[in-house]
Design an enzyme around this catalytic site. Sequence first.
Site, short mmCIF file in Angstrom:
data_model
loop_
_atom_site.label_atom_id
_atom_site.label_comp_id
_atom_site.label_asym_id
_atom_site.label_seq_id
_atom_site.Cartn_x
_atom_site.Cartn_y
_atom_site.Cartn_z
N LYS A 131 97.85 19.79 25.56
CA LYS A 131 98.41 20.63 26.27
C LYS A 131 98.49 21.70 25.29
CE LYS A 131 102.97 20.70 27.37
NZ LYS A 131 104.57 19.77 27.47
N ARG A 184 111.08 24.17 31.06
CA ARG A 184 111.59 24.89 31.51
C ARG A 184 111.58 25.44 33.28
NH1 ARG A 184 112.41 29.76 27.40
NH2 ARG A 184 110.15 28.12 26.20
N SER A 238 104.18 25.58 29.77
CA SER A 238 104.62 26.79 30.52
C SER A 238 104.69 28.23 29.82
CB SER A 238 105.69 26.44 31.90
OG SER A 238 106.96 25.83 31.43
N GLY A 239 105.28 27.58 28.37
CA GLY A 239 105.70 28.57 27.52
C GLY A 239 106.69 29.86 27.20
N GLY A 240 107.35 29.80 28.69
CA GLY A 240 108.63 30.51 28.55
C GLY A 240 108.08 31.50 30.36
N GLU A 262 99.35 19.13 21.50
CA GLU A 262 99.91 20.73 21.91
C GLU A 262 99.83 22.00 21.11
OE1 GLU A 262 103.92 22.83 23.07
OE2 GLU A 262 104.01 20.65 23.65
N ARG A 280 120.21 26.12 25.92
CA ARG A 280 120.37 26.64 27.32
C ARG A 280 121.87 26.95 28.17
NH1 ARG A 280 114.42 24.31 28.41
NH2 ARG A 280 113.41 25.10 26.27
#
Length: 344
Positions: A219, A294, A261-263, A177, A33
Amino acid sequence: MKNKELRKTAKALMAGDKGLLAMDESTETCNKRFIAAGIPTTIEYRRAYRELIVTTPDLGKCLSGAILFDETIYQATKDGVLFIDILKDAGIIPGIKVDEGTVDLANFPGEKVTLGLDNLRARLTKYYELGARFAKWRAVIKIDKGIPTRGSIETNMQDLARYAALCQEAGIVPIVEPEVLMDGDHSIKKCFKVTEKVLHTLFKQLALQRVDLRGLILKPNMVLPGNESEKQVSVDKVAKATVTCLLKTVPATVPGIAFLSGGQSPELATAHLNAMHVKYDKKMPWALTFSFSRAIQQPALDIWKGKDENVKAAQKLLFERASLDNIARRGKYTTDMEKEVTAS
């Protein structure tokens, strides 16, 4: 005694309209990132970025917990104050990522298994002494031709349950998760079917390992079409599919669910969470909140760019993004609020 402490912590993590911040990126992920944002990939820049996050004014108004990485839990500000102490002073419960990433699952092409169970008991004891009161373990389930297989799902869910049992033994609330990835061209119907199977298997394994469901947090992914699918759906359809799937699979004794949020874009992740509360708030037996990474951090990272003069602006955006997720948890979010953030 430990069960009482676990349940108290889990309840505190789900309190009010707050959520969790996942700032637990591995060094490799953080560096990727940074490269995309033009930031040097050094330990000092990673430390400075995490200082930016934990010292954001009023962050405790938005967050009940923050998930740290092993490198981060030992780090401190330039003035020598430990990040974990800053979080506690802000009323934010410190947590820790304890999985060690994924590798290929032998005999299952295209599927992964998560490492980290070796020596986990000793690591959890150390993290508890440092002040961590919850932990996170991520299992990755991919949808593709012929996968996920039963063998992959069973292996990953058993490992999640073993991790959860070890956490509770140490007095640490486990966040489990099981992420069904949104990568691919699959339909929302396929994601629903796979997520349902994964969650059924997870809770079966948790029962076999005698995990106290009142002292853990789930999660999961939201139920979404693949990001390459030609059949994208409305926010309301995602909300309906996700809540329906959870009602079919998650016992009412679980105190809370905190979505990854998974992208998804920050705006979509917030809108989906909001729609679930608008339409189904009275039907859900568990608290429903966010555990975004993110979707909260990326806009702030894009502004910061590793420059001291951008810290305050980045912190302002980080707080505003988390605040919108608080509003979504109350079911009061509107897309017009995004215009105000953009303008500021």
